[in-house]
Design an enzyme around this catalytic site. Structure first.
Site, PDB file in Angstrom:
ATOM      1  N   ASP A 115      30.209 -62.079 -86.634  1.00 37.88           N
ATOM      2  CA  ASP A 115      30.374 -63.464 -87.102  1.00 37.88           C
ATOM      3  C   ASP A 115      31.862 -63.724 -87.379  1.00 37.88           C
ATOM      4  O   ASP A 115      32.248 -63.914 -88.518  1.00 37.88           O
ATOM      5  CB  ASP A 115      29.521 -63.708 -88.368  1.00 37.88           C
ATOM      6  CG  ASP A 115      29.815 -62.707 -89.499  1.00 37.88           C
ATOM      7  OD1 ASP A 115      30.371 -61.615 -89.221  1.00 37.88           O
ATOM      8  OD2 ASP A 115      29.501 -63.019 -90.663  1.00 37.88           O
ATOM      9  N   HIS A 171      36.311 -54.447 -94.789  1.00 40.61           N
ATOM     10  CA  HIS A 171      34.866 -54.211 -94.643  1.00 40.61           C
ATOM     11  C   HIS A 171      34.497 -53.848 -93.200  1.00 40.61           C
ATOM     12  O   HIS A 171      34.040 -52.748 -92.908  1.00 40.61           O
ATOM     13  CB  HIS A 171      34.078 -55.463 -95.041  1.00 40.61           C
ATOM     14  CG  HIS A 171      34.332 -55.945 -96.432  1.00 40.61           C
ATOM     15  ND1 HIS A 171      33.856 -55.305 -97.532  1.00 40.61           N
ATOM     16  CD2 HIS A 171      35.004 -57.033 -96.890  1.00 40.61           C
ATOM     17  CE1 HIS A 171      34.209 -55.973 -98.622  1.00 40.61           C
ATOM     18  NE2 HIS A 171      34.912 -57.014 -98.253  1.00 40.61           N
TER      19      HIS A 171
HETATM   20  O1  LIG Z   1      33.737 -62.427-101.153  1.00 46.43           O
HETATM   21  C1  LIG Z   1      33.123 -62.548-100.104  1.00 46.43           C
HETATM   22  N1  LIG Z   1      32.031 -63.366-100.017  1.00 46.43           N
HETATM   23  C2  LIG Z   1      31.323 -63.483 -98.876  1.00 46.43           C
HETATM   24  N2  LIG Z   1      31.619 -62.805 -97.752  1.00 46.43           N
HETATM   25  C3  LIG Z   1      32.685 -61.976 -97.767  1.00 46.43           C
HETATM   26  C4  LIG Z   1      33.472 -61.812 -98.914  1.00 46.43           C
HETATM   27  N3  LIG Z   1      34.448 -60.956 -98.622  1.00 46.43           N
HETATM   28  C5  LIG Z   1      34.266 -60.578 -97.348  1.00 46.43           C
HETATM   29  N4  LIG Z   1      33.208 -61.208 -96.826  1.00 46.43           N
HETATM   30  C6  LIG Z   1      32.645 -61.066 -95.479  1.00 46.43           C
HETATM   31  O2  LIG Z   1      31.330 -60.520 -95.631  1.00 46.43           O
HETATM   32  C7  LIG Z   1      31.315 -59.144 -95.247  1.00 46.43           C
HETATM   33  C8  LIG Z   1      31.423 -58.241 -96.448  1.00 46.43           C
HETATM   34  O3  LIG Z   1      30.442 -58.522 -97.365  1.00 46.43           O
HETATM   35  C9  LIG Z   1      32.451 -58.950 -94.316  1.00 46.43           C
HETATM   36  O4  LIG Z   1      31.944 -59.004 -92.988  1.00 46.43           O
HETATM   37  C10 LIG Z   1      33.412 -60.090 -94.607  1.00 46.43           C
HETATM   38  O5  LIG Z   1      33.801 -60.733 -93.422  1.00 46.43           O
END
Ligand SMILES: O=c1[nH]cnc2c1ncn2[C@@H]1O[C@H](CO)[C@@H](O)[C@H]1O
Length: 321
Positions: free
Chosen positions: A16, A246
């Site tokens: 995504d 991540h």
């Molecule tokens: O703080 C956040 N909230 C929501 N999605 C996030 C945040 N930081 C990174 N990601 C996204 O969600 C995944 C990790 O949980 C990663 O794929 C990143 O792109």
């Protein structure tokens, strides 16, 4: 071609994009240990239509890599999706507003493509899943032999015994489609889950970004262009001078598995209520008297430690190459 050599892992990236997705995709393209045989797209950081557009943009130089568009809704046909433009920018790629890509997605859905490739190379394909797990769950539902035919599923998801990043209970990818995640975890497939209990140890610092910026590598240059929004978000949300890697860490778990260690057990996902999206690992050390939703569930691997400096070093080297 070298990619056909023995020992090279075929991977499909379910993604995504997403700033850290972009980094993970580039890392895979630069890694001789893996051959990227396709991308499949999903909502999460952005809606699916934009995820497809971004995926096509990221592999524009590799017309040999097919991009298959995935589901626009959750596995329960839910349309209230939680996309996070405040993490990645409104365009998902750091508000750079790149021109529309020239490439087009293939004429096959993401679940159909996953099923086709798993049948074509039984036991040989690794799916690296970087977003909500809807496409993988659909493949499992559509083809009862998918869980057996797919080699491995390495997924970025879950918060094992730590707080989530969407809310205290849930990590974003699992929260995005908890029903799909529960289907995947209980499918019997060979699964390695890399959660934020591990990825929060892997930080790309301001100094690392400066080093990337001084490199002439085209992927390093591209990343530096789009990373600003992601750094700003981390400063705001976590007061960190750096960003969590991540998706690249999950990709490394597929490329160089020796850099993570794992435990094993059954994982189930809470699908409603205030803990919706919570991932719980049952280590199978106690045999419970009651028959429950946990009884006889297959074991999966869950990452518990990571050699964070080695991951950051490898990411940097390959992007700057
Ligand atoms: O703080 C956040 N909230 C929501 N999605 C996030 C945040 N930081 C990174 N990601 C996204 O969600 C995944 C990790 O949980 C990663 O794929 C990143 O792109």
């Amino acid at each position: 071609m070298a990619a056909a050599a023995a020992g090279v892992k075929k991977i499909i990236i379910d993604t995504d994009p997403g700033i850290d997705d972009a980094m993970a995709i580039f890392l895979a393209l630069r890694s001789p240990e893996v051959e990227v045989i396709g991308l499949t797209t999903i909502y999460g950081n952005v809606y699916t239509t934009l995820a497809t557009r971004n995926a096509l943009h990221l592999v524009a130089d590799r017309i040999d890599i097919p991009v298959a568009e995935g589901s626009h809704v959750s596995i329960t046909k839910g349309t209230r999706l939680s996309v996070v433009d405040f993490v990645h920018g409104a365009d998902g790629l750091g508000n750079q507003n790149f021109p529309p890509p020239e490439g087009k997605p293939i004429d096959m859905s993401a679940p159909d493509f996953l099923i086709e490739q798993a049948n074509l190379y039984p036991g040989k394909v690794t799916v690296v899943a970087l977003g909500p797990l809807t496409n993988i769950a659909l493949a499992i539902q559509q083809d009862p032999s998918f869980a057996k035919n797919i080699g491995q599923i390495v997924l970025l998801g879950g918060a094992f015994a730590v707080n989530g990043n969407t809310n205290p209970a849930a990590e974003a990818n699992i929260f995005g489609d908890p029903d799909a995640a529960d289907i995947v975890f209980t499918s019997g497939a060979d699964i390695l889950a890399v959660g934020i209990n591990v990825t929060h140890q892997v930080v790309l610092t301001d100094a690392d970004r400066d080093k990337l910026a001084s490199s002439t590598g085209k992927f390093a240059q591209f990343m530096c262009k789009i990373l600003g929004v992601y750094f700003d978000y981390h400063r705001e949300a976590y007061s960190t001078k750096g960003v969590y890697l991540h998706d690249p860490t999950a990709m490394i778990a597929a490329i160089k598995p020796s850099l993570v260690t794992c435990t094993e057990g059954a994982v189930r996902v809470q699908t409603n209520g205030i803990t919706k999206g919570l991932t719980l690992l049952y280590n199978k050390q106690k045999r419970f008297a009651e028959i429950t939703e946990w009884t006889d569930q297959p074991s999966v691997k869950v990452a518990v430690t990571v050699d964070a400096p080695a991951v950051v070093k490898l990411v940097m080297e390959r992007l700057m190459d």
